[in-house]
Design a protein around this motif. Structure first.
Motif, PDB file in Angstrom:
ATOM      1  N   ARG A  88      19.777  49.835 -10.694  1.00 36.23           N
ATOM      2  CA  ARG A  88      21.152  49.377 -10.931  1.00 36.23           C
ATOM      3  C   ARG A  88      21.231  48.169 -11.866  1.00 36.23           C
ATOM      4  O   ARG A  88      22.294  47.559 -12.002  1.00 36.23           O
ATOM      5  N   ASN A 158      25.135  40.141  -9.717  1.00 43.20           N
ATOM      6  CA  ASN A 158      25.439  41.245  -8.815  1.00 43.20           C
ATOM      7  C   ASN A 158      24.160  41.561  -8.048  1.00 43.20           C
ATOM      8  O   ASN A 158      23.214  42.075  -8.635  1.00 43.20           O
ATOM      9  N   ARG A 160      23.293  43.874  -6.087  1.00 39.58           N
ATOM     10  CA  ARG A 160      22.920  45.288  -6.152  1.00 39.58           C
ATOM     11  C   ARG A 160      22.147  45.579  -7.445  1.00 39.58           C
ATOM     12  O   ARG A 160      21.225  46.383  -7.448  1.00 39.58           O
ATOM     13  N   ALA A 163      18.323  44.826  -7.094  1.00 35.48           N
ATOM     14  CA  ALA A 163      17.500  45.541  -6.110  1.00 35.48           C
ATOM     15  C   ALA A 163      16.435  46.357  -6.833  1.00 35.48           C
ATOM     16  O   ALA A 163      16.729  47.058  -7.799  1.00 35.48           O
ATOM     17  N   CYS A 165      13.128  49.143  -6.291  1.00 35.47           N
ATOM     18  CA  CYS A 165      12.792  50.238  -5.382  1.00 35.47           C
ATOM     19  C   CYS A 165      11.309  50.545  -5.454  1.00 35.47           C
ATOM     20  O   CYS A 165      10.824  51.022  -6.484  1.00 35.47           O
ATOM     21  N   GLU A 170      13.897  52.567  -0.020  1.00 37.45           N
ATOM     22  CA  GLU A 170      14.586  51.635  -0.936  1.00 37.45           C
ATOM     23  C   GLU A 170      15.334  52.399  -2.027  1.00 37.45           C
ATOM     24  O   GLU A 170      16.440  51.999  -2.422  1.00 37.45           O
ATOM     25  N   GLU A 173      18.501  53.792  -0.481  1.00 38.17           N
ATOM     26  CA  GLU A 173      19.460  52.698  -0.243  1.00 38.17           C
ATOM     27  C   GLU A 173      20.112  52.228  -1.528  1.00 38.17           C
ATOM     28  O   GLU A 173      21.317  51.995  -1.592  1.00 38.17           O
ATOM     29  N   ALA A 174      19.352  52.097  -2.584  1.00 40.91           N
ATOM     30  CA  ALA A 174      19.888  51.632  -3.872  1.00 40.91           C
ATOM     31  C   ALA A 174      20.843  52.638  -4.493  1.00 40.91           C
ATOM     32  O   ALA A 174      21.703  52.267  -5.292  1.00 40.91           O
ATOM     33  N   ASN A 175      20.694  53.889  -4.121  1.00 41.72           N
ATOM     34  CA  ASN A 175      21.527  54.929  -4.723  1.00 41.72           C
ATOM     35  C   ASN A 175      22.595  55.469  -3.782  1.00 41.72           C
ATOM     36  O   ASN A 175      23.222  56.476  -4.075  1.00 41.72           O
TER      37      ASN A 175
END
Length: 176
Positions: A88, A158, A160, A163, A165, A170, A173-175
């Motif tokens: 992200r 930000n 997010r 983050a 992975c 992970e 979660e990130a997606n």
């Protein structure tokens, strides 16, 4: 500014090559390259043994080995160093790092990467010293401390976007 994508790791915790994971119809490698160009990179270089990449001379030295390997192939200048496993990351998150030039390195508080790094004789000498060290002594944080680092307040970023992975959990979660 030259964009550097750190994509030389083994992806052992992920179980597959992180650079080739797909998001929004592109691989992470393609997406990261596009973000670096959007953030102002005139050129993007890939650290890692892959087509078009610069092989890590010191593969067992993690990100510092990748940065040192790429630095050996580049002229002095400003670098924006981004790991490939940040699905992200965006140009808006990189812009404050790119623009902060008080020190040789700039990063977000609590996040050693991404970072802006001035590649010059001092940085090259520091990389050469770190390659000879083991463990945390050969880390991105050690590089930043030795060359001089500005830390930007995380409240300007930000979370997010920062983050990374390393595992399938992970990644999910990130997606999400």
């Amino acid at each position: 500014m030259i964009g550097i994508i750190l994509a030389g790791g083994l992806s052992s915790r992920m179980g597959e090559d992180k650079a080739l994971l797909r998001i929004d119809g592109r691989t992470l490698l393609e997406r990261t390259r596009d973000v670096l160009v959007e953030a102002g990179a005139e050129r993007v270089v890939i650290s890692g043994s892959r087509p078009g990449g610069i092989a890590d001379r010191w593969a067992e030295k993690g990100p510092v080995g990748g940065i040192a390997s790429v630095a050996a192939e580049l002229d002095d200048g400003e670098l924006m160093v981004v790991p490939v496993d940040m699905p992200r990351i965006d140009a808006a998150t990189l812009a404050p790092l790119r623009d902060e030039r008080r020190m040789r390195a700039t990063r977000w508080a609590g996040h050693p990467l991404p970072m802006r790094l001035t590649l010059d004789a001092q940085t090259r000498a520091t990389l050469a010293e770190l390659i000879g060290l083991e463990g945390r002594a050969c880390s991105v944080a050690a590089l930043q401390a030795r060359v001089g680092m500005a830390t930007l307040s995380i409240d300007r970023a930000n979370p997010r976007a920062l983050a990374n992975c390393n595992t399938p959990d992970e990644w999910r979660e990130a997606n999400a």
